[in-house]
Design an enzyme around this catalytic site. Structure first.
Site, PDB file in Angstrom:
ATOM      1  N   CYS A 261      -2.392  -1.243  -3.471  1.00  0.00           N
ATOM      2  CA  CYS A 261      -3.378  -0.337  -2.882  1.00  0.00           C
ATOM      3  C   CYS A 261      -2.718   1.034  -2.806  1.00  0.00           C
ATOM      4  CB  CYS A 261      -3.745  -0.820  -1.477  1.00  0.00           C
ATOM      5  SG  CYS A 261      -4.901   0.269  -0.608  1.00  0.00           S
TER       6      CYS A 261
ATOM      7  N   CYS B 177       0.841  -1.204   0.000  1.00  0.00           N
ATOM      8  CA  CYS B 177       0.000   0.000   0.000  1.00  0.00           C
ATOM      9  C   CYS B 177       0.871   1.246   0.000  1.00  0.00           C
ATOM     10  CB  CYS B 177      -0.866   0.036   1.256  1.00  0.00           C
ATOM     11  SG  CYS B 177      -1.753  -1.496   1.556  1.00  0.00           S
TER      12      CYS B 177
END
Ligand code: SAM
Ligand code: DTB
Ligand code: SF4
Length: 338
Positions: A139, A108
Site C-alpha cells: 500500500c 504501507c
C-alpha cells in the site's frame, strides 16, 4: 454488479444511497442493538476472530507543502519534524522483511508529498515490487495522483492506495486550505479507475461535530464503490499543530459507535483503527473489534507519531483469542446496490 439470483440469505448487500437521517438513526441506536447489527453484518463477510496486521513506514518524512493543520509533516507548521530525503529501496525492503517477521501481511509506505513527480514514482515502484516479492500486500500513500500516475502504480502491481477524505465536506476547510475535498475525490476516482484497491478513511478528534463524523462515513459509503480498506484515525496529538486548540477526542463509547456505524455502512470493507490507539485501553480495543474493526497497524511508530508497542498488541490479540490473517475476508463478496 447484480448477484441477487444466486444470493444466499446471508449475502452482504452494499448500499450507496445512505441518507443523513438514516446514518444518525443508526448512531443513536441503543448501544447493544447497534453492536448486534454491526456484528451481524461483520460476520457475513469476515471471520470475526481474524485481524489483519499492517505496518507503516515513512519513506519521505516532513517538508510537505500542504498545510494540513493536524499533521506533523507540514512544512508550514512549527512541529519540529525535520524534512528528510526519500529512503533507498534497499532500506525499505529490509524494513518490509522485518515487518513480515513481526507478523504483518500488508506493508504501507507513506510520503509527505502533495503529489509525486514522475521521477519519485520511478523510485517508489521498485519499492512496491520488492514488498510484493516478499509476499506482502503493498500500500502506498503519496498524495494526489493523476490518471496516468495511478495507472503506473497499477502496472507495478500495487495492491492499495491510501488517500483519506479525513472529515466531512463542510468541516474540510478547517483542516486544510491548500487542497479541497474535491481534489481528494478526484484522486480517489483516478485510483479506482486504475484498478488499484482504495484505502480511504479519516480522522476524528479535530474539533468536528458528531454530525461531521457521520457525514464523513456517509460520503465514504456513498462512493460508487466502497473503499476496500477504511482507516479510522483518532488524532495523535502533535505539538505545534494549530488544530490542537480545538481538538477534542471522542470518548470510547462515541468512538465505538462510530466504528459500528462504519461497519454497517461498509459491510464488506476492512476497517482499521489506525492512529490514536495509544489513547485506547485494551477494553476499548476489544469493543472496537466487537463493533467491526478487523485491522490494526503494529510497530512503535506510525509515520512520525507513537503507536502501542508491538508486544502489547500481540498479548491483547492472544487474550481475545484472535488470530492474524491477511485480508480477513470470507470467500465471497457481493457488490449489489439496493
Ligand atoms: N501526504 C499523504 C496524504 O496526505 O494523503 C499521505 C500521508 S498522510 C500522513 C496520511 C493520513 O494520515 C492523513 O490523511 C490523515 O488521515 C492521517 N494523519 C496524519 N497525521 C495524523 C495525526 N497526527 N493523527 C491521526 N492521523 C493523522
Ligand atoms: C491512515 O489513515 N493512517 C496512517 C496511514 N493512513 C498512512 C497514517 C497515520 C499517521 C499518524 C501520524 C503520524 O504518525 O505522523
Ligand atoms: Fe502533507 Fe499528508 Fe501531512 Fe497533509 S497529511 S501535511 S499532505 S503529509
Amino acid at each position: 454488479m447484480a448477484c441477487a439470483a444466486t444470493k444466499p440469505p446471508s449475502a452482504v448487500t452494499t448500499r450507496h444511497d445512505w441518507r443523513s437521517e438514516e446514518v444518525a438513526a443508526l448512531y443513536q441506536l441503543p448501544f447493544s442493538n447497534l453492536l448486534f447489527e454491526a456484528q451481524q453484518v461483520h460476520r457475513i463477510s469476515f471471520d470475526p476472530a481474524s485481524i489483519e496486521i499492517a505496518t507503516l513506514l515513512s519513506i519521505k518524512t516532513g517538508g510537505c507543502p500542504e498545510d494540513c493543520s493536524y499533521c506533523s509533516q507540514s512544512a508550514s507548521l512549527p512541529t519540529g519534524v525535520k524534512a528528510s530525503k526519500l529512503m533507498d529501496v534497499e532500506e525499505v525492503i529490509a524494513a518490509a522483511a522485518k515487518a513480515k517477521e513481526a507478523g504483518a501481511t500488508r506493508f504501507c509506505l507513506g510520503a509527505a508529498w502533495r503529489s509525486p513527480k514522475e521521477r519519485d514514482l520511478d523510485r517508489v515502484i521498485p519499492m512496491i515490487q520488492g514488498v510484493r516479492q516478499l509476499g506482502l500486500e503493498a500500500c502506498v500513500t503519496l498524495g494526489m495522483l493523476d490518471e496516468g500516475q495511478a495507472k503506473r502504480l497499477a502496472d507495478a502491481g500495487l495492491d492499495y492506495y491510501n488517500h483519506n477524505i479525513d472529515t466531512s465536506p463542510a468541516y474540510y476547510h478547517n483542516i486544510a486550505t491548500t487542497r479541497s475535498m474535491d481534489d481528494r475525490l478526484r484522486t480517489l476516482e483516478n485510483v479506482r479507475a486504475s484498478g488499484v484497491k482504495v484505502c480511504c478513511g479519516g480522522i476524528v478528534g479535530l474539533g468536528e461535530t458528531v454530525d461531521d463524523r457521520l457525514e464523513m462515513l456517509r460520503v465514504l459509503a456513498n462512493l460508487p464503490e466502497h473503499p476496500e480498506s477504511v482507516p479510522l484515525n483518532l488524532w495523535n496529538h502533535v505539538v505545534g499543530a494549530p488544530i490542537a486548540d480545538r481538538a477534542e477526542r471522542p470518548d470510547g463509547i462515541a468512538f465505538a459507535r462510530l466504528v459500528a456505524v462504519a461497519r454497517i455502512l461498509m459491510p464488506a470493507s476492512v476497517i482499521r483503527i489506525a492512529a490514536g490507539r495509544k489513547y485506547m485501553s485494551d477494553e476499548l480495543h476489544a469493543l472496537c473489534f466487537a463493533a467491526g474493526v478487523n485491522s490494526i497497524f503494529n510497530g512503535e511508530v506510525l509515520l512520525t507519531t507513537p503507536n502501542p508497542e508491538g508486544r502489547s498488541d500481540q498479548v491483547l490479540l492472544e487474550r481475545l483469542g484472535f488470530h492474524r490473517a491477511a485480508t480477513p475476508h470470507m470467500a465471497s463478496r457481493c457488490h449489489e446496490a439496493v
